[in-house]
Write a protein that holds these residues in place. Sequence first.
Motif, PDB file in Angstrom:
ATOM      1  N   THR A 112       0.866  -1.176   0.000  1.00  0.00           N
ATOM      2  CA  THR A 112       0.000   0.000   0.000  1.00  0.00           C
ATOM      3  C   THR A 112       0.902   1.226   0.000  1.00  0.00           C
ATOM      4  O   THR A 112       1.793   1.349   0.847  1.00  0.00           O
ATOM      5  CB  THR A 112      -0.903   0.016   1.240  1.00  0.00           C
ATOM      6  N   LEU A 113       0.682   2.131  -0.938  1.00  0.00           N
ATOM      7  CA  LEU A 113       1.533   3.310  -1.067  1.00  0.00           C
ATOM      8  C   LEU A 113       0.731   4.593  -0.896  1.00  0.00           C
ATOM      9  O   LEU A 113      -0.443   4.668  -1.291  1.00  0.00           O
ATOM     10  CB  LEU A 113       2.229   3.321  -2.434  1.00  0.00           C
ATOM     11  N   ILE A 114       1.365   5.575  -0.320  1.00  0.00           N
ATOM     12  CA  ILE A 114       0.734   6.876  -0.070  1.00  0.00           C
ATOM     13  C   ILE A 114       0.642   7.669  -1.367  1.00  0.00           C
ATOM     14  O   ILE A 114       1.635   7.819  -2.087  1.00  0.00           O
ATOM     15  CB  ILE A 114       1.544   7.675   0.973  1.00  0.00           C
ATOM     16  N   ARG A 115      -0.536   8.173  -1.664  1.00  0.00           N
ATOM     17  CA  ARG A 115      -0.740   9.065  -2.798  1.00  0.00           C
ATOM     18  C   ARG A 115      -0.664  10.522  -2.361  1.00  0.00           C
ATOM     19  O   ARG A 115      -0.221  11.389  -3.105  1.00  0.00           O
ATOM     20  CB  ARG A 115      -2.094   8.787  -3.446  1.00  0.00           C
ATOM     21  N   LYS A 116      -1.116  10.780  -1.128  1.00  0.00           N
ATOM     22  CA  LYS A 116      -1.038  12.131  -0.562  1.00  0.00           C
ATOM     23  C   LYS A 116      -1.089  12.030   0.951  1.00  0.00           C
ATOM     24  O   LYS A 116      -1.854  11.237   1.496  1.00  0.00           O
ATOM     25  CB  LYS A 116      -2.192  13.019  -1.046  1.00  0.00           C
ATOM     26  N   PHE A 127       3.246  20.084   6.271  1.00  0.00           N
ATOM     27  CA  PHE A 127       4.008  19.323   5.282  1.00  0.00           C
ATOM     28  C   PHE A 127       3.048  18.758   4.238  1.00  0.00           C
ATOM     29  O   PHE A 127       1.836  18.675   4.464  1.00  0.00           O
ATOM     30  CB  PHE A 127       4.791  18.176   5.932  1.00  0.00           C
ATOM     31  N   SER A 128       3.592  18.396   3.108  1.00  0.00           N
ATOM     32  CA  SER A 128       2.806  17.792   2.035  1.00  0.00           C
ATOM     33  C   SER A 128       3.653  16.744   1.334  1.00  0.00           C
ATOM     34  O   SER A 128       4.824  16.986   1.003  1.00  0.00           O
ATOM     35  CB  SER A 128       2.363  18.863   1.025  1.00  0.00           C
ATOM     36  N   ASP A 134      10.565  11.657  -1.477  1.00  0.00           N
ATOM     37  CA  ASP A 134       9.698  10.530  -1.841  1.00  0.00           C
ATOM     38  C   ASP A 134       9.856  10.172  -3.319  1.00  0.00           C
ATOM     39  O   ASP A 134       9.829   8.991  -3.693  1.00  0.00           O
ATOM     40  CB  ASP A 134       8.237  10.868  -1.556  1.00  0.00           C
ATOM     41  N   LYS A 135      10.003  11.199  -4.154  1.00  0.00           N
ATOM     42  CA  LYS A 135      10.142  10.950  -5.589  1.00  0.00           C
ATOM     43  C   LYS A 135      11.454  10.246  -5.910  1.00  0.00           C
ATOM     44  O   LYS A 135      11.533   9.468  -6.864  1.00  0.00           O
ATOM     45  CB  LYS A 135      10.034  12.274  -6.337  1.00  0.00           C
ATOM     46  N   ASP A 136      12.472  10.521  -5.098  1.00  0.00           N
ATOM     47  CA  ASP A 136      13.765   9.873  -5.302  1.00  0.00           C
ATOM     48  C   ASP A 136      13.793   8.450  -4.748  1.00  0.00           C
ATOM     49  O   ASP A 136      14.574   7.614  -5.209  1.00  0.00           O
ATOM     50  CB  ASP A 136      14.884  10.686  -4.630  1.00  0.00           C
ATOM     51  N   ASP A 137      12.949   8.192  -3.747  1.00  0.00           N
ATOM     52  CA  ASP A 137      12.945   6.887  -3.079  1.00  0.00           C
ATOM     53  C   ASP A 137      11.499   6.462  -2.836  1.00  0.00           C
ATOM     54  O   ASP A 137      10.890   6.826  -1.828  1.00  0.00           O
ATOM     55  CB  ASP A 137      13.721   6.973  -1.759  1.00  0.00           C
ATOM     56  N   LYS A 138      10.945   5.679  -3.748  1.00  0.00           N
ATOM     57  CA  LYS A 138       9.539   5.276  -3.688  1.00  0.00           C
ATOM     58  C   LYS A 138       9.202   4.483  -2.435  1.00  0.00           C
ATOM     59  O   LYS A 138       8.071   4.505  -1.944  1.00  0.00           O
ATOM     60  CB  LYS A 138       9.195   4.465  -4.933  1.00  0.00           C
ATOM     61  N   ASP A 139      10.184   3.780  -1.867  1.00  0.00           N
ATOM     62  CA  ASP A 139       9.936   2.974  -0.678  1.00  0.00           C
ATOM     63  C   ASP A 139       9.454   3.814   0.499  1.00  0.00           C
ATOM     64  O   ASP A 139       8.781   3.305   1.402  1.00  0.00           O
ATOM     65  CB  ASP A 139      11.196   2.208  -0.274  1.00  0.00           C
ATOM     66  N   ALA A 142       5.713   3.909   1.545  1.00  0.00           N
ATOM     67  CA  ALA A 142       5.076   2.777   2.227  1.00  0.00           C
ATOM     68  C   ALA A 142       4.799   3.099   3.690  1.00  0.00           C
ATOM     69  O   ALA A 142       4.116   2.331   4.379  1.00  0.00           O
ATOM     70  CB  ALA A 142       5.952   1.535   2.121  1.00  0.00           C
ATOM     71  N   GLU A 143       5.314   4.231   4.184  1.00  0.00           N
ATOM     72  CA  GLU A 143       5.124   4.628   5.578  1.00  0.00           C
ATOM     73  C   GLU A 143       4.617   6.062   5.648  1.00  0.00           C
ATOM     74  O   GLU A 143       5.086   6.936   4.917  1.00  0.00           O
ATOM     75  CB  GLU A 143       6.442   4.525   6.360  1.00  0.00           C
ATOM     76  N   THR A 144       3.667   6.284   6.545  1.00  0.00           N
ATOM     77  CA  THR A 144       3.191   7.648   6.765  1.00  0.00           C
ATOM     78  C   THR A 144       4.147   8.394   7.701  1.00  0.00           C
ATOM     79  O   THR A 144       4.847   7.781   8.507  1.00  0.00           O
ATOM     80  CB  THR A 144       1.795   7.641   7.412  1.00  0.00           C
ATOM     81  N   TYR A 145       4.154   9.720   7.588  1.00  0.00           N
ATOM     82  CA  TYR A 145       4.883  10.511   8.568  1.00  0.00           C
ATOM     83  C   TYR A 145       4.214  10.394   9.936  1.00  0.00           C
ATOM     84  O   TYR A 145       4.860  10.480  10.968  1.00  0.00           O
ATOM     85  CB  TYR A 145       4.915  11.983   8.147  1.00  0.00           C
TER      86      TYR A 145
END
Length: 381
Positions: A112-116, A127-128, A134-139, A142-145
């Motif tokens: 499950t990946l975060i879209r926003k 923050f947003s 995130d764009k440099d490291d898609k992994d 997988a975790e929310t802030y």
Amino acid sequence: MDVSRIKATNWRNFRKIDVELNGTTYLLGANGSGKSNFLDIFRFIRDIVNPKGGGLQYAVEERKGMTKLRCLASRQVPGIDLEIELKENGEEVPTWRYCLSFSGEKGGKRRTLIRKEEAYKNGELIFSRPDDKDKDDKDRLAETYLEQTNANKEFREISAFFQKTLYLHLIPQLLKYSEMFVSKQTESDPFGQGFLSQLADTPEKTRVSRLGRIEKILKKALPKFEELQFVKDKHGNPHLEMRHKHWRPNAGRQQEDQFSDGTLRLIALLWTLMSSNNLILLEEPELSLHEKLVGEIPKMLQKARRSTGKAGGQIFVSTHSKALLSDPSISGTFLVLTPTESGESTQIEQPTKDELKAIELGMSPADILLPKTSPIQGELF
């Protein structure tokens, strides 16, 4: 702090949710209408922020994956959107707003990946995501802030709020015959399997005080009841013991495995209300109780929360009980859950101005709102 508004898209059997909340919230609906699914939004976020092994991946997998979470009526929209506003007691404007959108990964690890993900304080964006990292490291997606202590310092109040959320839907048999059930007891124990352990872990002075208040209520609710006390057996195992009037003094004593289901549910309900001033989710608290007792639940909620001596303490109650909703003093937010015309999803309606006026003039929510939730058209048999 209270939840003042909740918005959701494609969550379980809801295509869209957007409701403002004030005070105790009553969820009205027939069996299978989605009352439990609505409450599960708060449990889901609590699972994300659980410091003992939670997180977004855990919260989704506990619910059997995205296919079980996403609304079946939203075939063209792959993700789920959640947005919650939190307001300090007495304030007009929300202090916090947290937004989370997520969807399943196509291919790869199927995570499950975060879209926003966004957080706001007093209307200002903190923050947003996704951000450049995130764009440099898609992994990272997988975790929310929200679940990361090294990332949520500026908005940790949101995380702390949901960590303390309580959910109660006590199943008496799990408490009476716990040794017969080998299933894993969950961290939050919503079904009461570890209720006696909770009592044992409570400081003695506090435990005695709470049980004393519960005892006074039981004397009015249970025939021939005289005493409730906490005891430990010779092996150190905790028990609740009740004494009733009886011509043989010692024969009037019972332990929890001899309590009625309604008695156990009532004790657990009262204990939960007295032990926390945080957000509490109550699933059909009327079960197994006499309708006269059920009719007292709204007053019980008010009095028990005031007795904590602290401000706050928002409560969500799912119900379809006429007795509970007939109390003339009942107040708060009423959400009516009904199927859409297609039957593929559930819609949430709040009372109209005319319906609210009728309630103000003396009619009860049971008279005005409950008939709208009836699943039966004509004779059943």
